[in-house]
Design a protein around this motif. Structure first.
Motif, short mmCIF file in Angstrom:
data_model
loop_
_atom_site.label_atom_id
_atom_site.label_comp_id
_atom_site.label_asym_id
_atom_site.label_seq_id
_atom_site.Cartn_x
_atom_site.Cartn_y
_atom_site.Cartn_z
N HIS A 18 -4.74 -17.32 -4.05
CA HIS A 18 -4.68 -16.71 -5.43
C HIS A 18 -5.70 -15.85 -6.24
N ASN A 19 -6.77 -15.45 -5.31
CA ASN A 19 -7.88 -14.72 -5.59
C ASN A 19 -7.70 -13.35 -5.15
N ARG A 20 -6.76 -12.96 -4.28
CA ARG A 20 -6.46 -11.86 -3.82
C ARG A 20 -5.29 -11.35 -4.57
N TYR A 21 -5.50 -9.91 -4.75
CA TYR A 21 -4.38 -9.07 -5.59
C TYR A 21 -3.11 -9.12 -4.50
N PRO A 22 -2.00 -9.06 -5.25
CA PRO A 22 -0.74 -9.06 -4.34
C PRO A 22 -0.46 -7.86 -3.80
N ASP A 23 0.35 -7.47 -2.76
CA ASP A 23 0.65 -6.44 -2.15
C ASP A 23 1.44 -5.46 -3.23
N PRO A 24 0.78 -4.16 -3.63
CA PRO A 24 1.37 -3.46 -4.59
C PRO A 24 2.85 -3.03 -4.57
N MET A 25 3.27 -2.95 -3.20
CA MET A 25 4.34 -2.31 -2.69
C MET A 25 5.43 -3.44 -2.14
N GLN A 26 5.05 -4.56 -2.22
CA GLN A 26 5.86 -5.64 -1.99
C GLN A 26 6.66 -5.36 -0.54
N ARG A 27 6.00 -5.14 0.37
CA ARG A 27 6.43 -4.73 1.67
C ARG A 27 7.28 -5.76 2.52
N GLU A 28 6.69 -6.80 2.57
CA GLU A 28 7.28 -7.93 3.20
C GLU A 28 8.60 -8.25 2.47
N LEU A 29 8.63 -8.45 1.17
CA LEU A 29 9.93 -8.66 0.33
C LEU A 29 10.76 -7.68 0.46
N LYS A 30 10.57 -6.55 0.42
CA LYS A 30 11.51 -5.29 0.44
C LYS A 30 12.23 -5.50 2.16
N GLU A 31 11.24 -5.54 2.91
CA GLU A 31 11.70 -5.71 4.18
C GLU A 31 12.84 -6.93 4.49
N LYS A 32 12.74 -7.93 4.05
CA LYS A 32 13.63 -8.90 4.02
C LYS A 32 14.83 -8.72 3.17
N LEU A 33 14.72 -8.32 1.90
CA LEU A 33 15.68 -7.85 1.17
C LEU A 33 16.52 -6.75 1.54
N SER A 34 16.05 -5.97 2.45
CA SER A 34 16.54 -4.56 2.87
C SER A 34 17.69 -5.29 3.65
N LYS A 35 17.55 -6.18 4.73
CA LYS A 35 18.43 -6.76 5.35
C LYS A 35 19.52 -7.47 4.87
N ILE A 36 19.27 -8.17 3.80
CA ILE A 36 20.50 -8.84 3.15
C ILE A 36 21.39 -7.67 2.38
N LYS A 37 20.49 -6.87 1.64
CA LYS A 37 21.13 -5.71 0.71
C LYS A 37 21.89 -4.57 1.73
N LYS A 38 21.27 -4.62 3.06
CA LYS A 38 21.96 -3.51 4.13
C LYS A 38 21.42 -2.17 3.40
N GLU A 91 -12.59 -8.69 -6.03
CA GLU A 91 -12.00 -10.16 -6.14
C GLU A 91 -13.13 -11.36 -5.79
N ASN A 92 -12.84 -12.31 -6.37
CA ASN A 92 -13.61 -13.49 -6.25
C ASN A 92 -13.50 -14.10 -4.94
N PRO A 93 -14.21 -14.18 -3.85
CA PRO A 93 -13.93 -14.66 -2.53
C PRO A 93 -13.66 -16.19 -2.54
N TYR A 94 -13.42 -16.92 -3.75
CA TYR A 94 -13.03 -18.35 -3.56
C TYR A 94 -11.66 -18.28 -4.15
N ASN A 95 -10.85 -19.53 -4.16
CA ASN A 95 -9.71 -19.67 -4.43
C ASN A 95 -8.71 -19.07 -3.94
#
Length: 353
Positions: free
Chosen positions: A51-71, A44-48
């Motif tokens: 947005h310079n970093r790749y996103p979490d390929p497994m979207q862990r934080e998002l799934k964790e929050k979603l799992s609470k809403i969707k049970k 990756e480019n160390p600047y910017n």
């Protein structure tokens, strides 16, 4: 008849090349867990930042929050670039081109057929009845030993109605392949989601989306819920970074605004009833079909003419005249109070004949 005794094993359903596939391993898959501050692994480019970093390929934080809403546990959640990604992936995972086939209701959401054609898989349509309902037995009769998937959408698009719960259950219990139940509009329905029953049905895949009730069509985020084994297969073949960082951030923000979403749903359901009440009084309206979605289907005197008249007024609805069982029908999405009033005012001015 119990689902567990007749369903084919996941290995029997999965294409052999997918079973054998060694998935791409991204830099962010290999590094996981330990606290780190210097990332020199992913070219990756160390600047910017950020947005310079790749996103979490497994979207862990998002799934964790979603799992609470969707049970539902994170292991049962797949996130994709719109529901369309999950639709395409199930074809690529389970359907051998030119050998396997899928069965679907007709009319319904057009992407099931488009994905079938892209993947060179035979697509068998079974016409709904005059109440836009389906019979599980008819779908099962259309299937053969090469039918891997059956697609149903409830509430259905473009008809707007919930499909019968008992028929959906009958289908899941008696089909030896996978049933994909698209619940994109379920938030607007009084019928509970099948998510509550997911654990009872190992051959069920439920699709939902951030595009409708969540008001996030622009961020392209779809959800698929299924057994952890099915989710593992989808994760194995998806693009490594299929959900970008901007989308993940916006989705997380929306999850914190859940009360607001519930309020939008309530307002839209009320607005749907008001709009239907006014629409049915119009001289050009022949019939409104019952809706459990954030839109309704209306049969009018001349769909083509009315559609073009509305375009001239700067109002866009969907002309569904060429779709099975939807002759002279317009599909009308529920808008804001002001938008709905503009539509009714324009149609009152439309001259029939």
């Amino acid at each position: 008849m119990s689902n567990h005794t007749i369903m084919k094993t996941l290995q029997e359903l999965t294409r052999p090349n997918i079973c054998r596939l060694k998935p791409y391993s991204s830099a962010r898959d290999e590094y996981n867990g330990a606290a780190a501050s210097v990332f020199l692994d992913a070219n990756e480019n160390p600047y910017n930042l950020p947005h310079n970093r790749y996103p979490d390929p497994m979207q862990r934080e998002l799934k964790e929050k979603l799992s609470k809403i969707k049970k539902i546990t994170p292991d049962n959640i797949f996130l994709g670039n719109g529901s369309d990604e999950a639709i395409d992936l199930v074809y690529r995972a389970f359907c051998e081109p030119r050998i396997d086939n899928v069965v679907a209701i007709d009319p319904t959401y057009g992407m099931y057929q488009v994905c079938a054609e892209i993947n060179d898989v035979e697509y068998r349509k079974v016409l709904l009845d005059e109440s836009f309902q389906f019979s599980a037995n008819q779908l099962l009769e259309a299937a053969d030993e090469h039918t891997k998937l059956i697609f149903i959408c409830s509430p259905n698009n473009p008809t707007g109605n919930d499909l019968l719960h008992s028929e959906i259950e009958n289908l899941i219990q008696n089909f030896e392949g996978l049933v994909i139940l698209d619940e994109a509009y379920n938030d607007f329905s009084e019928t509970p989601s099948f998510l509550e029953k997911l654990n009872a049905y190992p051959n069920l895949i439920i699709l939902q989306t951030f595009s409708k009730a969540w008001g996030c069509a622009a961020i392209r985020l779809g959800m698929a819920f299924a057994s952890s084994d099915i989710i593992s297969i989808l994760n194995k073949i998806k693009y490594p970074y299929n959900v970008n960082e901007l989308t993940q951030k916006q989705a997380l923000e929306m999850l914190h605004r859940y009360n607001e979403i519930e309020n939008w749903i309530k307002m839209l359901k009320e607005a749907r009833e008001e709009l239907e009440t006014e629409f049915v009084k119009l001289a050009c309206c022949i019939k409104i079909f019952p809706s459990d979605a954030n839109f309704f289907l209306a049969r009018v005197t001349d769909a083509g003419k009315i559609y073009h008249f509305l375009v001239g007024e700067g109002i866009i609805v969907r002309n569904r005249n060429s779709v099975s069982l939807c002759g002279n029908c317009l599909r009308v999405t529920v808008g804001t109070k002001v938008e709905n009033e503009k539509l009714i005012k324009a149609l009152k001015a439309f001259k029939i004949g």
